[in-house]
Design a protein around this motif. Structure first.
Motif, mmCIF file in Angstrom:
data_model
loop_
_atom_site.group_PDB
_atom_site.id
_atom_site.type_symbol
_atom_site.label_atom_id
_atom_site.label_comp_id
_atom_site.label_asym_id
_atom_site.label_seq_id
_atom_site.Cartn_x
_atom_site.Cartn_y
_atom_site.Cartn_z
ATOM 1 N N GLU A 163 0.824 -1.211 0.000
ATOM 2 C CA GLU A 163 0.000 0.000 0.000
ATOM 3 C C GLU A 163 0.861 1.266 0.000
ATOM 4 O OE1 GLU A 163 -0.218 -2.624 2.088
ATOM 5 O OE2 GLU A 163 -2.159 -2.691 3.113
ATOM 6 N N ASP A 164 2.078 1.161 0.538
ATOM 7 C CA ASP A 164 2.930 2.347 0.634
ATOM 8 C C ASP A 164 3.662 2.666 -0.669
ATOM 9 O OD1 ASP A 164 2.173 3.167 3.122
ATOM 10 O OD2 ASP A 164 3.729 2.040 4.178
ATOM 11 N N TYR A 165 3.534 1.776 -1.656
ATOM 12 C CA TYR A 165 4.151 2.080 -2.953
ATOM 13 C C TYR A 165 3.523 3.324 -3.589
ATOM 14 C CZ TYR A 165 7.300 -1.928 -3.372
ATOM 15 O OH TYR A 165 8.341 -2.813 -3.204
ATOM 16 N N VAL A 166 2.308 3.664 -3.193
ATOM 17 C CA VAL A 166 1.681 4.858 -3.787
ATOM 18 C C VAL A 166 2.468 6.117 -3.430
ATOM 19 C CG1 VAL A 166 -0.633 3.828 -3.753
ATOM 20 C CG2 VAL A 166 0.079 5.278 -1.854
ATOM 21 N N HIS A 167 3.232 6.068 -2.348
ATOM 22 C CA HIS A 167 3.991 7.254 -1.920
ATOM 23 C C HIS A 167 5.334 7.364 -2.619
ATOM 24 C CE1 HIS A 167 1.053 7.987 1.199
ATOM 25 N NE2 HIS A 167 1.167 6.729 1.590
ATOM 26 N N ALA A 168 5.747 6.305 -3.318
ATOM 27 C CA ALA A 168 7.077 6.305 -3.938
ATOM 28 C C ALA A 168 7.099 7.241 -5.143
ATOM 29 C CB ALA A 168 7.448 4.892 -4.365
ATOM 30 N N ARG A 169 8.265 7.797 -5.406
ATOM 31 C CA ARG A 169 8.461 8.615 -6.601
ATOM 32 C C ARG A 169 9.398 7.929 -7.604
ATOM 33 N NH1 ARG A 169 4.721 9.605 -5.463
ATOM 34 N NH2 ARG A 169 3.637 11.479 -4.785
ATOM 35 N N GLU A 191 -0.906 3.891 -9.374
ATOM 36 C CA GLU A 191 -1.324 5.101 -8.659
ATOM 37 C C GLU A 191 -0.112 6.007 -8.415
ATOM 38 O OE1 GLU A 191 -3.874 4.347 -5.275
ATOM 39 O OE2 GLU A 191 -3.492 6.366 -4.481
ATOM 40 N N ALA A 192 0.998 5.405 -8.031
ATOM 41 C CA ALA A 192 2.221 6.192 -7.823
ATOM 42 C C ALA A 192 2.621 6.891 -9.121
ATOM 43 C CB ALA A 192 3.345 5.287 -7.332
ATOM 44 N N ARG A 193 2.473 6.182 -10.228
ATOM 45 C CA ARG A 193 2.867 6.776 -11.513
ATOM 46 C C ARG A 193 1.930 7.922 -11.905
ATOM 47 N NH1 ARG A 193 3.819 1.914 -15.618
ATOM 48 N NH2 ARG A 193 5.190 3.316 -16.776
ATOM 49 N N ARG A 194 0.659 7.757 -11.567
ATOM 50 C CA ARG A 194 -0.259 8.885 -11.821
ATOM 51 C C ARG A 194 0.167 10.108 -11.016
ATOM 52 N NH1 ARG A 194 -4.168 4.760 -12.001
ATOM 53 N NH2 ARG A 194 -4.781 5.052 -9.826
ATOM 54 N N ASN A 195 0.813 9.845 -9.876
ATOM 55 C CA ASN A 195 1.311 10.952 -9.052
ATOM 56 C C ASN A 195 2.724 11.371 -9.450
ATOM 57 O OD1 ASN A 195 -1.071 10.874 -7.577
ATOM 58 N ND2 ASN A 195 -0.240 9.435 -6.080
ATOM 59 N N GLY A 196 3.198 10.840 -10.553
ATOM 60 C CA GLY A 196 4.498 11.296 -11.057
ATOM 61 C C GLY A 196 5.656 10.347 -10.861
ATOM 62 N N ALA A 197 5.403 9.173 -10.304
ATOM 63 C CA ALA A 197 6.520 8.251 -10.084
ATOM 64 C C ALA A 197 6.998 7.653 -11.398
ATOM 65 C CB ALA A 197 6.102 7.134 -9.135
ATOM 66 N N LYS A 198 8.259 7.232 -11.394
ATOM 67 C CA LYS A 198 8.837 6.573 -12.562
ATOM 68 C C LYS A 198 9.085 5.110 -12.218
ATOM 69 C CE LYS A 198 12.653 7.344 -15.764
ATOM 70 N NZ LYS A 198 13.622 8.324 -16.248
ATOM 71 N N LEU A 199 8.779 4.225 -13.167
ATOM 72 C CA LEU A 199 9.007 2.788 -12.967
ATOM 73 C C LEU A 199 10.161 2.334 -13.867
ATOM 74 C CD1 LEU A 199 8.198 -0.059 -11.873
ATOM 75 C CD2 LEU A 199 6.686 -0.242 -13.865
ATOM 76 N N VAL A 200 11.182 1.777 -13.233
ATOM 77 C CA VAL A 200 12.356 1.309 -13.964
ATOM 78 C C VAL A 200 12.507 -0.191 -13.722
ATOM 79 C CG1 VAL A 200 14.845 1.585 -14.264
ATOM 80 C CG2 VAL A 200 13.440 3.547 -13.591
ATOM 81 N N VAL A 201 12.755 -0.945 -14.788
ATOM 82 C CA VAL A 201 12.865 -2.403 -14.665
ATOM 83 C C VAL A 201 14.279 -2.852 -15.032
ATOM 84 C CG1 VAL A 201 12.083 -4.604 -15.633
ATOM 85 C CG2 VAL A 201 10.413 -2.823 -15.090
ATOM 86 N N ILE A 202 14.873 -3.631 -14.145
ATOM 87 C CA ILE A 202 16.198 -4.213 -14.407
ATOM 88 C C ILE A 202 16.004 -5.715 -14.564
ATOM 89 C CG2 ILE A 202 18.538 -4.521 -13.517
ATOM 90 C CD1 ILE A 202 18.147 -1.977 -11.875
ATOM 91 N N ASP A 203 16.046 -6.177 -15.800
ATOM 92 C CA ASP A 203 15.703 -7.576 -16.073
ATOM 93 C C ASP A 203 16.255 -7.947 -17.447
ATOM 94 O OD1 ASP A 203 14.210 -10.006 -16.753
ATOM 95 O OD2 ASP A 203 12.787 -9.469 -15.182
ATOM 96 N N PRO A 204 16.939 -9.081 -17.563
ATOM 97 C CA PRO A 204 17.460 -9.469 -18.875
ATOM 98 C C PRO A 204 16.373 -9.851 -19.875
ATOM 99 C CG PRO A 204 17.963 -11.155 -17.220
ATOM 100 C CD PRO A 204 17.334 -10.011 -16.502
ATOM 101 N N PHE A 205 15.153 -10.041 -19.378
ATOM 102 C CA PHE A 205 14.027 -10.444 -20.229
ATOM 103 C C PHE A 205 13.053 -9.276 -20.324
ATOM 104 C CE2 PHE A 205 9.973 -12.482 -21.169
ATOM 105 C CZ PHE A 205 10.317 -13.499 -22.047
#
Ligand SMILES: Nc1nc2c(c(=O)[nH]1)N[C@H]1C(S)=C(S)[C@@H](COP(=O)(O)OP(=O)(O)OC[C@H]3O[C@@H](n4cnc5c(=O)[nH]c(N)nc54)[C@H](O)[C@@H]3O)O[C@H]1N2
Ligand SMILES: Nc1nc2c(c(=O)[nH]1)N[C@H]1C(S)=C(S)[C@@H](COP(=O)(O)OP(=O)(O)OC[C@H]3O[C@@H](n4cnc5c(=O)[nH]c(N)nc54)[C@H](O)[C@@H]3O)O[C@H]1N2
Ligand code: SF4
Ligand SMILES: [Mo]
Length: 695
Positions: A163-169, A191-205
């Motif tokens: 639930e606290d992921y919504v606060h992440a940027r 929801e976090a992204r709607r608030n401006g958060a960025k999602l970065v994925v580190i994955d070989p696939f």
């Protein structure tokens, strides 16, 4: 009359969903995600949304059956129906005979993720095998390395609440296929992204998660240690670290500073395949966009250096002080938060009744070796499998099957379906699904304790795990009353005498509420696991670890190439790195056999890069031979953008499910290695070299 029953999905998944089952005239007619549950939020994954197809599948095992055909043959024709009385007599007789001739440690219980329920998956079975004095199973196959790495820094398996992921940027999905494996975290990320958060994925696939992210960094498999150290190089070099947090709450920062100095971005680029400029940018963004959270999942630790990788990554939120803020820090697992009274549940002291000492421990990831090693004393003579499909899920499948084929090995399997493992069973016993039994379910992805009620009567002659071991205890003549405890008594046992987080969480309260949040310590209303210190003996994050040093590993973290990798010592004859991955719409080997679920997946394919296909004259759709020194598989080429050059990917499935013309039946684990990772125990499903040619 219609009735709605509260159940909980106990499959091996961090989400532990609250599932509402509608029952009419004794039959379940609908399953739905509970809209009131704070993490389930009214939806189920594609697998369990179709759960009634599993419960009422015509393939369900409904009666005990004894083998009447040679081992290695499967299907209903290989077995004849017997009564429960005969089955229990046979199993009890075999257990007694093995105990008398070879000692009780010649019996190996073998279970894992079929159910994560406390009563059915971790309770009466343990009591029974402890009383018997059977070998203990080291349950390493999934998360062992990650646990060692995490605990070496933080001292506890605690993490940021979903639930606290919504606060992440800034959200870093590191070896975490959230969209495939942990879908109930996704709405919080959105929801976090709607608030401006960025999602970065580190994955070989290029996972579904990577496709949906703001930035995908396709790291080379097994190189995350170097990437983490490279990020530290930039953070410390540019003075972006949180000196105050480090001074208060960590030891070993000087050693980190020295180690990180050896990992400039250019060196890390050469190791990881991530451009130096991207490493610098990632480090800066990660520090500057607070709160920043890392969703580390178990992908990185299925590598030969997996414990070190998790250790190195776990240092990042310490060095940056990300733990200070709500929505900052890291989640690998929340399972350590629950504080259950496991001793009362599992009664390890019963082992002394049979043996006068603790029984030996055998590492489940080495099953093939354990069953074929003639020097093992005593040898394994009885294998008791439940809630697990080892013939499909264990590494080095050919060796596992060689062991299972032994005529002098008695194998009993308690299952819902005929599986790869029942192909080698002497006896199969029918198991209930979670709709048919009661349980208490915790989670490794959130903080709710939940009660799962039985919604329907057991189908046919199906029997729950707990009931099976009660029946067997009686047949064995074990007279300890704890071996006849009811499911309710087991639930009381595991909840009472637990840690403070369980205060007020009782069975009657759960019967009213269905789920209850752990009584976590809150700061301004928020659960901040490590804002005020860590769970290590000294209360400080261990950036230099005595335990790692004692094992001859670097006390901080040092990258070394997995032996089975392109940069490792065994790179020569098999030049491609194989990711032996999970399917998004199966759960390990569960659901692979159901037609409705099969429709959601492309099976029997090897995903590969254009460049690797071209040099081998392979075109999309070609039938391939994929091989290494351990085994081979026939798969269809799928030349797409999922993996970079030098990397190929295939998925875990049933042996008969997807691999073409592979006779005898095998799956991707015919190629995986049973070499264990660093710090001892874990398997290395993602450190595998293969070669590929047109079949
Ligand atoms: N749909 C579905 N859900 C599941 C499961 C399932 O089989 N299917 N299994 C359940 C179980 S048992 C578990 S343990 C969890 C696991 O959940 P995850 O930890 O998310 O599981 P994985 O898919 O093993 O690994 C995640 C990602 O790590 C990537 N990876 C592989 N090697 C490396 C590497 O060296 N470095 C990095 N950075 N990434 C790497 C893989 O490509 C994969 O996309 O999911 C659970 N949920
Ligand atoms: N190549 C490769 N191999 C892997 C992995 C991978 O990513 N790649 N992942 C690894 C990981 S992370 C894990 S956790 C393991 C999982 O390995 P397993 O724990 O074997 O998981 P499943 O394949 O889901 O098989 C569970 C079985 O339990 C049965 N079952 C379900 N509920 C019950 C019950 O209540 N009682 C009984 N008696 N049986 C029940 C199901 O029908 C199913 O056949 O696989 C590992 N193997
Ligand atoms: S498998 Fe996971 S996402 Fe699907 S219903 Fe079960 S707990 Fe929820
Ligand atoms: Mo797992």
């Amino acid at each position: 009359m219609k009735q709605v029953v509260h159940t909980v999905c106990p499959h091996d998944c961090p989400d532990a969903c609250s599932v509402l089952v509608t029952v009419e005239d004794g039959k379940a007619i609908r399953v739905a995600g509970n809209a009131r549950h704070p993490v389930t939020r009214g939806f189920l994954c594609g697998k369990v949304a179709k759960y009634l197809e599993r419960v009422y599948s015509p393939e369900r095992l409904l009666y005990p059956m004894r083998r009447v055909a040679p081992k290695g043959t499967g299907g209903a024709a290989a077995f004849a129906r017997i009564s429960w009385d005969e089955a229990l007599d046979e199993v009890a007789g075999r257990l007694k005979r093995a105990s008398e001739e070879f000692g009780p440690e010649s019996i190996l219980p073998y279970s894992y993720g079929g159910t994560l329920g406390q009563v059915q998956g971790n309770g009466m079975d343990r009591r029974f095998f402890h009383r018997l004095g059977a070998s203990q199973l080291e349950r390493t196959i999934c998360s062992e390395a990650g646990e060692v790495g995490l605990l070496s820094v933080t001292g506890a398996k605690w993490g940021v609440a979903p639930e606290d992921y919504v606060h992440a940027r800034y959200i870093l999905a590191w070896g975490a296929n959230i969209h495939g494996n942990n879908i109930h975290l996704w709405p919080f990320i959105e929801e976090a992204r709607r608030n401006g958060a960025k999602l970065v994925v580190i994955d070989p696939f290029r996972t579904r998660t990577a496709n949906a992210a703001d930035w995908h960094l396709p790291v080379r498999p097994g190189t995350d240690v170097a990437l983490a150290l490279g990020l530290m190089h930039v953070i410390v070099g540019e003075q972006l670290h949180d000196a105050e947090f480090l001074a208060q709450h960590a030891t070993g920062f000087d050693e980190v500073r020295k180690r990180a100095a050896a990992y400039p971005p250019e060196r890390v680029e050469a190791i990881t395949g991530i451009a130096a400029g991207d490493i610098v940018r990632l480090a800066r963004e990660y520090v500057e966009s607070q709160p920043a959270v890392i969703r580390l999942n178990y992908g990185v630790q299925r590598s030969e250096n997996g414990a070190t990788a998790v250790r190195a990554i776990s240092m990042l939120p310490v060095i940056t002080g990300a733990w200070r803020r709500r929505g900052g820090g890291m989640t690998l697992s929340t399972s350590g938060t629950f504080g259950l009274n496991k001793r009362a549940l599992q009664r390890p002291e019963l082992m002394t009744t049979a043996l006068g000492r603790p029984a030996r421990s055998l590492n489940m990831s080495l099953l093939g070796k354990l069953l074929t090693d003639s020097s093992l004393t005593p040898p394994v003579k009885v294998l008791f499998v439940y809630a697990c499909n080892p013939a499909a899920v264990c590494p080095n499948q050919n060796l596992v099957l060689e062991g299972l084929r032994r005529d002098d090995l008695y194998t009993v399997v308690h299952e819902q379906f005929l599986t790869d493992t029942t192909d080698y069973a002497d006896l199969v016993l029918p198991a209930t699904t979670f709709l048919e039994h009661k349980d208490l379910v915790t989670s490794y992805g959130h903080h709710y304790v939940q009660l799962s009620e039985a919604a329907i009567e057991p189908l046919g002659e199906c029997c729950s795990n707990a009931e099976l071991f009660r029946l067997l205890a009686a047949r064995m003549g074990f007279d300890e009353s704890c071996l006849q405890a009811t499911d309710e008594e087991m639930i009381d046992a595991v909840l009472s005498g637990g840690e403070a987080v369980l205060s007020g969480i009782t069975q009657p309260a759960l019967e009213r509420e269905h789920w209850m949040r752990l009584r976590l310590p809150l700061t301004d209303g928020a659960y901040l696991p490590f804002a005020d210190g860590f769970a290590t003996p000294g209360g400080k994050a261990q950036l230099a670890s005595a335990a790692f040093a004692a094992r001859g590993l670097d006390p901080v973290a040092e990258w070394s190439a997995p032996a089975e990798s392109r940069q490792g010592e065994q790179a020569s004859s098999f030049p491609l790195e194989l990711l032996a991955r999970k399917h998004d719409n199966f759960l390990n080997s569960t659901f692979c056999n159901l037609p409705g679920h099969q429709k959601m997946e492309r099976r029997g394919e090897l995903q590969m890069n254009q460049a690797d296909a071209r040099t081998r004259c392979i075109a999309d759709g070609d039938l391939l031979r994929v091989f290494n020194s351990r085994g081979e598989l026939r798969l269809r080429a799928r030349v797409d953008g999922s993996v970079g050059p030098g990397v190929v990917a295939a998925h875990l499935d049933w042996s008969r499910g997807g691999a073409e013309e592979s006779s005898p039946a095998r799956n991707v684990n015919a190629l995986t290695s049973d070499r264990l990772g660093d710090m001892g125990g874990g398997p290395t499903f993602y450190s595998v070299l293969v070669e590929v040619e047109k079949a």
